[in-house]
Scaffold this motif. Structure first.
Motif, PDB file in Angstrom:
ATOM      1  N   LEU A   9      -0.427 -66.853  63.936  1.00  0.00           N
ATOM      2  CA  LEU A   9       0.320 -66.815  65.478  1.00  0.00           C
ATOM      3  C   LEU A   9       1.788 -66.265  65.111  1.00  0.00           C
ATOM      4  N   ALA A  12       1.183 -62.583  64.802  1.00  0.00           N
ATOM      5  CA  ALA A  12       0.910 -61.799  66.018  1.00  0.00           C
ATOM      6  C   ALA A  12       2.276 -62.007  67.042  1.00  0.00           C
ATOM      7  N   ILE A  13       3.055 -62.858  66.868  1.00  0.00           N
ATOM      8  CA  ILE A  13       4.490 -63.060  67.647  1.00  0.00           C
ATOM      9  C   ILE A  13       5.212 -61.823  67.001  1.00  0.00           C
ATOM     10  N   ARG A  16       4.090 -58.387  68.217  1.00  0.00           N
ATOM     11  CA  ARG A  16       4.282 -58.332  69.533  1.00  0.00           C
ATOM     12  C   ARG A  16       6.013 -58.038  69.935  1.00  0.00           C
ATOM     13  N   LEU A  91       6.466 -63.092  75.501  1.00  0.00           N
ATOM     14  CA  LEU A  91       5.636 -64.230  75.140  1.00  0.00           C
ATOM     15  C   LEU A  91       5.140 -65.009  75.966  1.00  0.00           C
ATOM     16  N   ALA A  94       1.405 -64.264  76.943  1.00  0.00           N
ATOM     17  CA  ALA A  94       0.965 -63.143  76.096  1.00  0.00           C
ATOM     18  C   ALA A  94      -0.542 -63.253  75.572  1.00  0.00           C
ATOM     19  N   ASP A  95      -1.279 -62.016  75.693  1.00  0.00           N
ATOM     20  CA  ASP A  95      -2.592 -62.178  75.148  1.00  0.00           C
ATOM     21  C   ASP A  95      -2.459 -61.639  73.799  1.00  0.00           C
ATOM     22  N   LEU A  96      -2.226 -62.456  72.571  1.00  0.00           N
ATOM     23  CA  LEU A  96      -1.984 -62.401  71.342  1.00  0.00           C
ATOM     24  C   LEU A  96      -3.565 -62.320  70.633  1.00  0.00           C
ATOM     25  N   LEU A  98      -5.482 -63.060  67.191  1.00  0.00           N
ATOM     26  CA  LEU A  98      -5.219 -63.759  65.852  1.00  0.00           C
ATOM     27  C   LEU A  98      -6.275 -63.378  65.033  1.00  0.00           C
TER      28      LEU A  98
END
Length: 137
Positions: A9, A12-13, A16, A91, A94-96, A98
């Motif tokens: 996570l 990924a943040i 982004r 954020l 957001a479509d992150l 993982l």
């Protein structure tokens, strides 16, 4: 419950945020997990996180409350608020992707703007809540 998705996570943040040209025009490459001693006058810092089990019979869900901060040594809040608004836009929902599991939701929760007289900084702390599903747990 599993804490195993936390690193993915955060990565990924970070990805982004660092990939966004608009945020980059505001803070450059000054987006940190560990803030350097010689930090610039304006930067974004990934901060603390609290995780707790939120699963039920449908799966292994974990709720992560995480903080992202905008810190500045310049006078006023205008630029910091512009950066904070961009963080919120990037954020929220957001479509992150993982490496393990999936993000069910990522939502803005609250923000707090304050001055730190000791460090002579202004900061805006933004809190987000991520709900993650870990089918491998």
């Amino acid at each position: 419950m599993s804490y195993a998705l936390s690193e993915g996570l955060q990565a990924a943040i970070y990805a982004r945020l660092t990939a966004d040209a608009e945020l980059g025009s505001l803070v450059g490459a000054s987006i940190y997990d560990a803030v350097p001693d010689a930090a610039p006058d304006l930067f974004v810092a990934l901060g603390q996180e609290n995780a707790r089990a939120a699963g039920d019979a449908s799966g292994q869900v974990t709720t992560h409350d995480l903080k992202v901060s905008v810190v500045t040594r310049t006078a006023g809040y205008v630029t910091a608020k512009r950066v904070a608004a961009r963080l919120s836009d990037l954020l929220s929902n957001a479509d992150l992707a993982l490496p393990r599991g999936r993000v069910i939701s990522l939502r803005f929760r609250l923000a707090r703007a304050r001055r730190d007289e000791g460090e002579v900084t202004r900061r805006i702390d933004l809190w987000f809540r991520a709900r993650l599903d870990d089918p491998a747990a």
